[in-house]
Design a protein around this motif. Structure first.
Motif, mmCIF file in Angstrom:
data_model
loop_
_atom_site.group_PDB
_atom_site.id
_atom_site.type_symbol
_atom_site.label_atom_id
_atom_site.label_comp_id
_atom_site.label_asym_id
_atom_site.label_seq_id
_atom_site.Cartn_x
_atom_site.Cartn_y
_atom_site.Cartn_z
ATOM 1 N N UNK A 236 0.835 -1.210 0.000
ATOM 2 C CA UNK A 236 0.000 0.000 0.000
ATOM 3 C C UNK A 236 0.867 1.258 0.000
ATOM 4 N N UNK A 237 0.427 2.257 -0.761
ATOM 5 C CA UNK A 237 1.101 3.562 -0.714
ATOM 6 C C UNK A 237 0.175 4.622 -0.123
ATOM 7 N N UNK A 238 -1.124 4.284 0.006
ATOM 8 C CA UNK A 238 -2.092 5.192 0.626
ATOM 9 C C UNK A 238 -2.737 4.487 1.811
ATOM 10 N N UNK A 239 -2.760 5.189 2.951
ATOM 11 C CA UNK A 239 -3.392 4.607 4.133
ATOM 12 C C UNK A 239 -4.474 5.542 4.656
ATOM 13 N N UNK A 240 -5.370 4.989 5.453
ATOM 14 C CA UNK A 240 -6.538 5.727 5.869
ATOM 15 C C UNK A 240 -7.075 5.147 7.161
ATOM 16 N N UNK A 241 -8.010 5.879 7.788
ATOM 17 C CA UNK A 241 -8.694 5.316 8.952
ATOM 18 C C UNK A 241 -9.974 6.079 9.227
ATOM 19 N N UNK A 242 -10.876 5.418 9.937
ATOM 20 C CA UNK A 242 -12.034 6.073 10.546
ATOM 21 C C UNK A 242 -11.681 6.240 12.007
ATOM 22 N N UNK A 243 -11.909 7.424 12.569
ATOM 23 C CA UNK A 243 -11.373 7.634 13.916
ATOM 24 C C UNK A 243 -12.236 8.521 14.792
ATOM 25 N N UNK A 244 -12.161 8.265 16.107
ATOM 26 C CA UNK A 244 -12.740 9.179 17.083
ATOM 27 C C UNK A 244 -11.698 10.200 17.532
ATOM 28 N N UNK A 245 -10.535 10.220 16.899
ATOM 29 C CA UNK A 245 -9.560 11.268 17.211
ATOM 30 C C UNK A 245 -8.146 10.759 17.398
ATOM 31 N N UNK A 246 -7.956 9.885 18.399
ATOM 32 C CA UNK A 246 -6.605 9.406 18.681
ATOM 33 C C UNK A 246 -6.020 8.605 17.528
ATOM 34 N N UNK B 93 -13.170 11.504 10.207
ATOM 35 C CA UNK B 93 -13.531 11.707 11.613
ATOM 36 C C UNK B 93 -14.979 12.211 11.695
ATOM 37 N N UNK B 94 -15.656 12.018 12.845
ATOM 38 C CA UNK B 94 -16.952 12.677 13.030
ATOM 39 C C UNK B 94 -16.717 14.193 13.094
ATOM 40 N N UNK B 95 -17.662 14.986 12.614
ATOM 41 C CA UNK B 95 -17.414 16.425 12.486
ATOM 42 C C UNK B 95 -17.396 17.150 13.839
ATOM 43 N N UNK C 231 -19.433 8.331 15.069
ATOM 44 C CA UNK C 231 -18.343 7.438 14.655
ATOM 45 C C UNK C 231 -18.852 6.217 13.908
ATOM 46 N N UNK C 232 -19.974 5.669 14.351
ATOM 47 C CA UNK C 232 -20.477 4.458 13.702
ATOM 48 C C UNK C 232 -20.854 4.737 12.249
ATOM 49 N N UNK C 233 -21.346 5.940 12.003
ATOM 50 C CA UNK C 233 -21.678 6.306 10.619
ATOM 51 C C UNK C 233 -20.408 6.538 9.797
#
Lengths: 430, 91
Positions: A134-144, A164-166, A190-192
């Motif tokens: 992989x050359x691109x990474x990502x995540x869904x996050x609550x912040x940390x 992130x949630x807004x 976050x779940x959304x």
């Protein structure tokens, strides 16, 4: 795809479904095609046992990578940004207040590089992402997780997209943006965000640390178990108190202990696992209390945003573990969380975020309920830093005394503050 | 009702790699049966032997988890988007 040289001593054998046992190669996948169960890394424990001694670990780097034989990577090059080996502190003042004789604090509020336990899981996930090309990474996050993924991706030179949630705390948004990723603030909880990212992961060929790289990512939390055992002189504690969001950290700490037993690095003994949630998002503690073995999702409403996951993926495993080890799962109100943050700061000099306040408040509650025996060696896990969630605590810590640059002004203020302190003391003692 | 179903990667071997399917059904249970007619075997992946949805499968109708609606009986309308999403860790 870049080719990464494979280490001859790699202990990773593949992935396996935790539910039905179906085997898969060690690719970027996280879900069993047959039953939707989560996939977990499988190791050659005979090889780990042959390769690993207490001395070989002590001679390794001062980071999570001293335990690399237990981590799901195969290449020569790991991403080592000094993550892990955070202090394990013997508590005196908090322990005395709670009536505990042997309380230790594992302080990941000072983890590197981004001041939360997430640096552990991200170091592992991005190392594996690079190995998988992989050359691109990502995540869904609550912040940390956002902070950590953005920081370590920057260091590793990986392109990075963060979701992130807004409504996140300003410190967590700024502490992501500064590393230069593309940040998407999603209208929703976050779940959304997670649901959206699951769909994005299926569409774009990105490495999502908590989605298609999850089997590798989650193993990083085992190092919280390894380090505590090593720091206690290669012994396991009697009781652990840790926060529960998705339930992954909670279960992996215990998996870390079990693996040390399996390869003969520590003596076998039972460790009670107790979990902490915020009442405003407590699907796991509700299910625990009601004796259920399934989770009913909730819509989060709590100041403890970093652990506000209403639909926790590993919740059922966390419940199972707490029951099996004779532990507990409790939840506390937002007011108790704030008191927990202040209690830890004012007894131990550690400023934790809301998740840590939750964990300390639950520790206190369990002590008051007699659910932690005073003589148990107890480890409480502090997983994040208070400077990131200042909004939550700022109305409750008072104000500085504003004075002129003169001795007279100072003496007047000092007298006033002592009077106030006396009044406060008299009020509380009544 | 005609709805669009988003298919997760883990199920695309059964849909000829198609990421979405058009489907008809008055509720989620009917949509699952309709999916199984066009992609035989898909229902067994989503539901256990007792017919209940497996515990690591999440269904959403227009971004709302069906457990906040009426579960498998959740009524559908023309043009609704139904997503099937595996459970996700993180934080």
């Amino acid at each position: 795809m870049t080719q990464v040289s494979v280490r001859s001593t790699s202990t990773l054998k593949g992935l396996r479904c935790r539910e039905c046992g179906e085997a898969y190669p060690a690719e970027a996948r996280h879900v069993c095609e047959f039953c939707f169960g989560p996939l977990e890394a499988v190791y050659d424990y005979d090889a780990i046992r042959a390769l690993t001694t207490r001395e070989s670990i002590a001679a390794g780097p001062h980071s999570i990578w001293r335990y690399r034989n237990f981590l799901p990577v195969t290449g020569e090059q790991v991403i080592d940004v000094g993550t892990g080996m955070t202090p394990l502190i013997r508590s005196h003042r908090l322990a005395r207040q709670l009536g505990l004789k042997a309380l230790y604090i594992k302080n990941d509020a000072v983890n590197a590089p981004s001041l939360s336990f997430k640096d552990r899981v991200v170091s592992v996930a991005l190392t594996r992402a690079r190995e998988l090309g992989f050359t691109t990474v990502s995540c869904a996050s609550t912040g940390n997780l956002a902070n950590s993924t953005a920081a370590i991706a920057a260091q590793a030179g990986l392109e990075c997209y963060i979701f992130i949630p807004s409504d996140l705390e300003a410190g967590k948004v700024l502490g992501t943006l500064v590393y230069g990723p593309q940040v998407m603030a999603v209208e929703g909880n976050y779940d959304q965000v997670n649901r959206l990212c699951s769909e994005v992961a299926d569409r774009h060929g990105w490495g999502f640390v908590n989605i298609n790289l999850r089997p590798y990512y989650s193993e990083g939390s085992k190092t919280l178990g390894f380090e505590v055992a090593e720091q206690l002189g290669w012994q396991l504690p009697d009781h652990v108190v840790a926060p529960i969001a998705s339930g992954s950290l909670f279960t992996k700490i215990h998996k870390g202990f079990q693996e040390l037993i399996k390869v003969g690095l520590v003596e076998d003994k039972p460790v009670r696992m107790s979990g902490a949630q915020a009442t405003g998002c407590s699907p796991v503690s509700q299910a625990f209390r009601e004796g259920r073995d399934f989770i009913s999702p909730v819509k989060p409403s709590t100041i403890a945003k970093s652990i506000a996951i209403g639909n926790p993926a590993d919740g059922v495993y966390a419940i199972d573990l707490a029951r099996k080890t004779n532990g507990n799962i409790e939840d506390v109100s937002d007011a108790e969380i704030i008191e927990g943050i202040k209690l830890l700061a004012q007894t131990e000099g550690i400023f934790t975020e809301t998740a840590g306040g939750t964990t300390i408040a639950v520790l206190k509650k369990l002590c008051e309920q007699g659910k932690i025996r005073p003589d148990e060696t107890t480890v409480v896990y502090i997983t994040g830093n208070g400077l990131k969630t200042q909004e939550a605590i700022s109305p409750y810590v008072g104000e500085p005394l504003h004075i002129d640059a003169s001795l007279e002004s100072f003496e007047r203020a000092l007298e006033r503050s002592r009077t106030l302190e006396r009044l406060e003391w008299q009020q509380t003692s009544v | 009702m005609s709805v669009t179903v988003l298919i997760p990667g883990a199920l695309r071997k059964l849909t000829n790699d198609s990421p979405t399917l058009e489907c008809t059904g008055a509720n989620i249970a009917e949509v699952i049966d309709a999916l199984d007619r066009s992609c035989p075997g898909i229902k067994a992946r989503l539901c256990g032997e007792n017919g209940e949805l497996r515990r690591f499968v999440n269904f959403y109708v227009n971004s709302e988890d069906i457990r906040f609606l009426q579960g498998r009986e959740t009524q559908l309308h023309d043009g609704d988007e139904v997503s099937i999403v595996p459970a996700i860790a993180g934080g």
